[in-house]
Design an enzyme around this catalytic site. Structure first.
Site, mmCIF file in Angstrom:
data_model
loop_
_atom_site.group_PDB
_atom_site.id
_atom_site.type_symbol
_atom_site.label_atom_id
_atom_site.label_comp_id
_atom_site.label_asym_id
_atom_site.label_seq_id
_atom_site.Cartn_x
_atom_site.Cartn_y
_atom_site.Cartn_z
ATOM 1 N N ASP A 22 0.960 -1.235 0.029
ATOM 2 C CA ASP A 22 -0.078 -0.033 -0.001
ATOM 3 C C ASP A 22 0.694 1.259 0.177
ATOM 4 O O ASP A 22 1.902 1.306 0.437
ATOM 5 C CB ASP A 22 -0.807 0.062 1.244
ATOM 6 C CG ASP A 22 -2.102 1.152 1.152
ATOM 7 O OD1 ASP A 22 -2.489 1.228 -0.084
ATOM 8 O OD2 ASP A 22 -2.453 1.493 2.226
ATOM 9 N N HIS A 39 2.162 3.452 -9.061
ATOM 10 C CA HIS A 39 1.923 2.073 -9.092
ATOM 11 C C HIS A 39 3.065 1.411 -10.037
ATOM 12 O O HIS A 39 3.620 0.395 -9.956
ATOM 13 C CB HIS A 39 0.357 2.036 -10.143
ATOM 14 C CG HIS A 39 -0.547 2.112 -9.205
ATOM 15 N ND1 HIS A 39 -0.671 1.826 -8.001
ATOM 16 C CD2 HIS A 39 -1.696 3.036 -9.601
ATOM 17 C CE1 HIS A 39 -1.940 2.391 -7.580
ATOM 18 N NE2 HIS A 39 -2.456 3.134 -8.494
ATOM 19 N N LEU A 133 9.957 -20.760 -5.164
ATOM 20 C CA LEU A 133 9.326 -19.527 -4.497
ATOM 21 C C LEU A 133 7.953 -19.876 -5.167
ATOM 22 O O LEU A 133 7.631 -19.614 -6.337
ATOM 23 C CB LEU A 133 9.731 -18.449 -4.791
ATOM 24 C CG LEU A 133 8.902 -17.295 -4.311
ATOM 25 C CD1 LEU A 133 8.797 -17.290 -2.509
ATOM 26 C CD2 LEU A 133 9.265 -15.696 -4.718
HETATM 27 C C1 IPE Z 1 -5.457 -2.613 0.095
HETATM 28 O O1 IPE Z 1 -5.095 -1.296 0.033
HETATM 29 C C2 IPE Z 1 -5.405 -3.257 -1.163
HETATM 30 C C3 IPE Z 1 -4.032 -3.444 -1.941
HETATM 31 C C4 IPE Z 1 -2.813 -3.116 -1.704
HETATM 32 C C5 IPE Z 1 -4.141 -3.943 -3.269
HETATM 33 P P1 IPE Z 1 -6.076 -0.110 -0.165
HETATM 34 O O2 IPE Z 1 -5.444 1.296 -0.395
HETATM 35 O O3 IPE Z 1 -7.463 -0.616 -1.258
HETATM 36 O O4 IPE Z 1 -7.006 -0.300 1.293
HETATM 37 P P2 IPE Z 1 -7.710 0.869 2.029
HETATM 38 O O5 IPE Z 1 -8.856 1.405 1.206
HETATM 39 O O6 IPE Z 1 -6.784 1.929 2.536
HETATM 40 O O7 IPE Z 1 -8.370 0.097 3.140
HETATM 41 C C1 IPE Z 2 -1.840 0.408 -3.425
HETATM 42 O O1 IPE Z 2 -1.360 1.757 -3.380
HETATM 43 C C2 IPE Z 2 -1.943 -0.355 -4.830
HETATM 44 C C3 IPE Z 2 -3.478 -0.425 -5.208
HETATM 45 C C4 IPE Z 2 -4.219 -0.709 -4.264
HETATM 46 C C5 IPE Z 2 -3.874 -1.016 -6.449
HETATM 47 P P1 IPE Z 2 -2.778 2.787 -3.544
HETATM 48 O O2 IPE Z 2 -2.978 2.933 -4.783
HETATM 49 O O3 IPE Z 2 -3.827 2.242 -2.529
HETATM 50 O O4 IPE Z 2 -1.654 4.019 -2.722
HETATM 51 P P2 IPE Z 2 -2.601 4.892 -1.513
HETATM 52 O O5 IPE Z 2 -2.915 4.198 -0.473
HETATM 53 O O6 IPE Z 2 -3.542 5.638 -2.137
HETATM 54 O O7 IPE Z 2 -1.330 5.796 -1.406
HETATM 55 MG MG MG Z 3 -3.958 2.399 -0.525
#
Ligand code: IPE
Ligand code: IPE
Ligand code: MG
Length: 255
Positions: A22, A39, A133
């Site tokens: 995240d 990303h 892995l």
């Molecule tokens: C969790 O992250 C999902 C992934 C990293 C794929 P999110 O960014 O979607 O989670 P919330 O919304 O902060 O809980």
């Molecule tokens: C995690 O990073 C990747 C996905 C959920 C696809 P985020 O896109 O949730 O990044 P933040 O949390 O908004 O910074």
């Molecule tokens: Mg996120």
């Protein structure tokens, strides 16, 4: 990789690491760049994490790449993520195969467009005999979806007369969940500073050690991952037993 029952031996190197990657969006926003740049940087961190697991002898890695709820993000972000996903599949699978990585995908696959589904299936086919892995990518995945699909499978068996409802227990339900052939994750890591599960492996994380960091996913390096491993190695996993019981078991194993 054989599934082993949980035991209360002292934790050392996790057999199975599960990661919520995240913070990509915030990483980009801090640089005044569009979220998709984050990303892309996150995809590089995936390779660092895979290398780390191979080097440290971690046998299973499960990465949360895209949740059931992430489909609700703005259309352009979802579209860009899908493109990135497809590119990564095209670019990385050969190298993963060469390194002995078995790749599979868990989640609701029907929601992806056909070209992505085909690439996923091809990657799984190509790498199915690898054993260095076990890499599982959770995409279009939700822990609630996973429990529901496992329950649906059992319900179907009951409806078809193959299963007596009295025979449904935790072991049988567990056998229908994603990753049933792997030991449950020993260690969970979430980057990005939030301390929640966000519908990741709800069933499988029951006794997993949780580790959270403020670092954003694109900032991840081997040093940070090692910090998580060091913390894990210092923990006592009791699985509901007392500390004294755990110590006795540990002595038995050592003797
Ligand atoms: C969790 O992250 C999902 C992934 C990293 C794929 P999110 O960014 O979607 O989670 P919330 O919304 O902060 O809980
Ligand atoms: C995690 O990073 C990747 C996905 C959920 C696809 P985020 O896109 O949730 O990044 P933040 O949390 O908004 O910074
Ligand atoms: Mg996120």
């Amino acid at each position: 990789m054989p599934s082993e029952p949980a035991n209360a031996a002292p934790a050392r190197i996790p057999r199975h690491l599960a990661v919520i990657m995240d913070g990509n969006g915030r990483w980009a926003q801090r640089r005044r760049r569009p979220r998709i740049i984050g990303h892309r940087a996150g995809a590089r961190a995936v390779n660092i994490c895979i290398d780390f697991c191979i080097n440290r002898g971690i046998r299973a890695l499960t990465l949360f790449a895209f949740s059931s709820e992430n489909w609700g993000r703005p259309e352009d972000e979802v579209g860009a993520l899908m493109k990135l996903f497809l590119n990564a599949l095209e670019r990385e699978v050969e190298e993963l195969d060469r390194r002995g990585v078995r790749v599979r995908f868990i989640g609701e696959r029907d929601r992806f467009a056909a070209p992505i589904r085909e690439r996923m299936a091809a990657a799984e086919r190509q790498t199915r005999n690898n054993d260095v892995l076990h890499l599982s990518i959770a995409a279009s995945y939700g822990g609630r979806w996973d429990i529901a699909q496992a329950a649906r499978g059992l319900a179907q068996d009951v409806a078809d007369g193959r299963l007596d409802p009295n025979d449904i227990d935790e072991t049988l339900l567990a056998s229908r969940m994603s990753l049933a052939d792997l030991p449950a994750p020993d260690l969970f890591i979430r980057t990005g500073g939030d301390t929640r599960i966000s519908n990741f492996l709800l069933w499988q994380l029951a006794y997993t050690e949780l580790w959270f960091t403020e670092a954003l996913w694109p900032e991840v390096d081997a040093g940070l991952l090692q910090n998580a491993l060091d913390d894990f190695a210092s923990r006592e996993r009791r699985f509901g037993l007392t500390g004294a019981q755990v110590a006795a078991q540990t002595n038995e194993i050592v003797e």
